[in-house]
Design an enzyme around this catalytic site. Structure first.
Site: not given
Length: 598
Positions: A142, A163, A234, A236
Site C-alpha cells: 500500500c 477514498k 491488502h 492480509e
C-alpha cells in the site's frame, strides 16, 4: 510453513485459533533445512493486528521462516506499547549487518503527507537502500509501495477525489510467477486516498504492471526479476478490517461511502462476504516459493587461469554498462582479453548500433545510386543526404555520449570522431558495419587502460571468405601473447589485402572463441543480458529456468532447434581444446550462469 518467532510475542491461544504454525528455536535447529530469514518493517499504528495478519499469510507453506520485526527508531507511535516494541522489535542499527531472504514493508496511514515531511522518512530511505543490497526480494504494501516507487524511480502518486475503498476486481494483465495459478480476474481489498497511474510506468522497462484499473490506478507491480514487489492492496486484511475503518471514519465525521463490493448487496447492514482469501494466500505462497525460496542466488567457485571475456551489445549499451563491465573485468585478475560487440538497445524502442550502421550503409549505397539518376531526381538525393547526415550524427552522438559520461572527451576528439568522416564517404558495407565494434572497443580500452588491438590484425580470411584458423592463431599469439591486457573488437577481421571482412550477425562469439582457442584459454566467458541459457524464452515464459550445464553437443542441438543463444560456428574452436564456455549476465554477475564443457 512454520514460523520462528519470540516465545511471548503472541499468546498460544491466538496462534492456535488463527492456525499459525510456529516452532521454537531448539526444534528448528534439528531440522535439516535452512529457514528463510524475513524482516517485517511494521509502520502501521496497530502493530499487533498487522503482525497477526502478516504472520497468518506467511505460515501457509511448508518451509521454516525466521521472523525479525523492525520498527522506526526515529518515531514512537502513540498506539503501541513502547515496552513491547523494545522487547520484540529491532531497529535499523540492529539489522544493518544482516542479510535477508525477504522483507515486507507495510503501509502507513500517512499517504496524504509529502514524503519529506514524514518524521521517519530519512530512516525509511535508509531501509529502502538496505533492501536493494541486503534483501533478495522485498514486498512493499500500500503506502510503502508508493513511497518505494517514489524513492527508487521518482514516480509520483496522485490524490483521489474519493477514498479508494472496498474489494476491487482486477484482470491479470501479464503472466508472472507471482500470480501463477491465479484466475484471469481476482479480488483485492483496497483502502487508500492516493493512486499511481499505469501510464507512469511506460518509461521503465524494468517494471511490469500485473494489475491495474482506471478508477484505482495500479494494484500490483513487480520488477522483472521480482526483487521488488509493489502491492497496493491488502490481501492480509481480516474479514472486518474494512468494516472497522468505515465505522471509524463515520465516527470521526468524515465523508465516506461504504466499501464497495464488500457487504452483501453493498448494504452495510448485511453480512460481509470474504472473497479475497484464496487469491491472497496464493499470492503470498507464490512470492515465498517462486520469488524467494527457489530464486535465492548462489555463487559457484571461480575458475582459475587466463580467460577471454566477451561482452555483448546489451552489456555495453551506455556508459553505465561500461562501468559495470569495468567492475566485472577488474574483479578478477585473469580477465586479460576482452571481446566486445557494438552497443545494443538501451530501451524497448531503441535500436542496436549494428542495425543503425547496416541501415547507414544502405543509405550510402542508395545515395550513390541517386547521384547517377537524372536531374529530375536531385530532390530525392537531397532528402537522402539529409537523412544520412542525421543518422551519422545520431550514431556519432551515441558514442560521444558514452565518451563524455566516461570523461574521455579529449580521446574522442583526438582519435575517434574522425572515424565518421570515413564512414560518411565509404561504400564498403563491411567496413561501415564493423565500426560499431571498433569504436566501442577503442572506448573500453581507453577506459580500462588496456591495449587496443584491431581485429583486422588478428582474424584472417582466405580467398573463399573463410577464416584461416592457423594464420589467425599465429596472428593472435603474436599480437596478444601470454600476459597482454587487451580489448579486441568482435565481429570482423580482414582479407589478405587488409580489407575489412565481417562475420554474420553474432560474429563476436566467433572472435572470442578464436582468441580463446589461440591462447589455450581455460575458460571463455560470454557475457550477455540473461542468466545463461534458459529452458525457454524468459520474455514469454515466466517459469523459464537457467540450464546449469551443457555439453558442446547439447549446445549444438539447442541451436539447431532454433534457439539464438550462441553462434554455432563459434563452438568448434573451443570444443577442439575442451575450453569451458560460461554464459553469464553482465547485470547479475553473481549468478552462476550456464557452463558448457565436455
Amino acid at each position: 510453513m512454520p514460523l520462528i518467532i519470540p516465545r511471548d510475542l503472541i499468546v498460544e491461544e491466538v496462534l492456535q485459533r488463527e492456525n499459525i504454525f510456529t516452532m521454537r528455536d531448539s526444534s528448528a535447529i534439528k531440522q535439516d533445512i535452512r529457514p528463510l530469514s524475513i524482516a517485517i518493517v511494521n509502520l502501521m499504528p496497530k502493530k499487533e493486528e498487522t503482525e497477526l495478519q502478516l504472520l497468518r499469510m506467511l505460515s501457509n507453506t511448508a518451509l521454516q521462516i525466521n521472523i525479525d520485526l523492525v520498527r522506526m527508531e526515529s518515531y514512537d507511535p502513540n498506539n503501541s506499547d513502547t515496552k513491547r516494541l523494545k522487547s520484540f522489535y529491532k531497529t535499523y542499527d540492529d539489522i544493518k549487518n544482516n542479510k535477508y531472504d525477504a522483507m515486507i514493508i507495510t503501509g502507513a496511514p500517512i499517504e496524504t503527507l509529502a514524503y519529506e515531511k514524514i518524521k521517519y522518512w530519512d530512516e525509511l530511505k535508509t531501509i529502502f537502500e538496505f533492501a536493494k543490497k541486503n534483501v533478495y526480494s522485498t514486498m512493499f504494501i500500500c503506502w510503502s509501495a508508493q513511497a518505494a516507487l517514489y524513492h527508487y524511480y521518482k514516480i509520483e502518486h496522485k490524490l483521489s477525489d474519493e477514498k479508494i475503498f472496498g474489494v476491487f476486481e482486477f484482470d491479470k494483465l501479464k503472466e508472472n510467477k507471482i500470480v501463477k495459478g491465479f484466475d484471469d480476474s481476482f479480488l483485492v481489498p483496497t483502502s487508500r486516498h492516493t493512486y499511481v497511474d499505469v501510464e507512469d510506468f511506460e518509461d521503465f522497462s524494468d517494471l511490469e504492471v500485473l494489475a491495474a484499473r482506471p478508477d484505482t490506478g495500479v494494484s500490483l507491480v513487480t520488477t522483472k526479476d521480482n526483487r521488488f514487489v509493489f502491492n497496493f492492496g491488502h490481501w492480509e486484511y481480516d474479514k472486518d478490517t474494512l468494516h472497522n475503518e468505515y465505522i471509524r471514519d463515520l465516527s470521526q465525521g468524515k465523508k465516506i461511502s461504504p466499501p464497495i463490493n464488500y457487504y452483501e448487496d453493498n448494504d452495510p447492514k448485511k453480512d460481509i462476504k470474504i472473497r479475497w482469501r484464496s487469491a491472497g494466500n496464493l499470492f503470498f505462497s507464490n512470492w515465498l516459493n517462486y520469488c524467494v525460496y527457489q530464486e535465492t542466488p548462489f555463487a559457484i567457485d571461480s575458475i582459475e587461469g587466463k580467460s577471454v571475456s566477451k561482452f555483448g551489445g546489451s552489456s555495453l549499451k551506455d556508459a553505465g554498462q561500461f562501468a559495470k563491465v569495468k567492475k566485472i573485468i577488474f574483479s578478477k585478475e585473469d580477465r586479460d582479453v576482452i571481446v566486445v560487440s557494438a552497443p545494443g538497445r538501451r530501451f524497448k524502442k531503441d535500436t542496436k548500433i549494428t542495425d543503425e550502421l547496416i541501415s547507414l550503409s544502405d543509405k550510402n549505397l542508395r545515395i550513390e545510386e541517386v547521384r547517377e539518376i537524372i536531374k529530375s531526381l536531385e530532390e530525392e538525393l537531397e532528402v537522402q543526404n539529409l537523412t544520412r547526415d542525421k543518422q551519422v550524427e545520431k550514431i556519432k552522438n551515441r558514442f560521444l555520449s558514452i565518451a563524455e559520461d566516461l570523461g574521455l572527451e579529449e580521446f574522442w576528439n583526438d582519435e575517434l570522431k574522425f572515424v565518421f568522416d570515413e564512414i560518411k564517404d565509404s561504400r564498403d558495407k563491411d567496413f561501415i558495419v564493423s565500426r560499431g565494434e571498433y569504436l566501442n572497443a577503442k572506448l573500453l580500452a581507453k577506459y580500462l587502460n588496456y591495449d587496443f588491438i584491431d581485429a583486422k590484425d588478428l582474424i584472417i580470411f582466405d580467398e573463399r571468405g573463410q577464416v584461416d584458423i592457423e594464420k589467425s592463431k599465429r596472428a593472435i599469439q603474436s599480437h596478444i601473447g601470454e600476459n597482454k591486457k587487451a580489448v579486441v573488437p568482435g565481429f570482423y577481421g580482414s582479407d589478405k589485402e587488409g580489407k575489412i571482412v565481417t562475420f554474420t550477425r553474432g560474429g563476436s562469439d566467433y572472435t572470442g572463441s578464436l582468441i580463446a582457442y589461440a591462447l589455450d584459454s581455460k575458460v571463455y566467458e560470454n557475457w550477455t543480458d540473461v542468466n545463461g541459457i534458459m529452458t525457454s524464452d524468459p520474455n514469454r515464459d515466466p517459469d523459464a529456468k537457467t540450464i546449469d550445464k551443457l555439453s558442446y553437443t547439447e549446445l549444438k542441438e539447442i541451436i539447431g532447434e532454433g534457439a539464438q543463444v550462441y553462434q554455432e560456428d563459434a563452438i568448434s574452436p573451443v570444443a577442439k581444446k575442451n575450453i569451458t564456455i560460461k554464459i553469464l549476465n553482465t547485470n547479475n554477475p553473481e549468478n552462476h550462469g550456464t557452463i558448457i564443457k565436455d
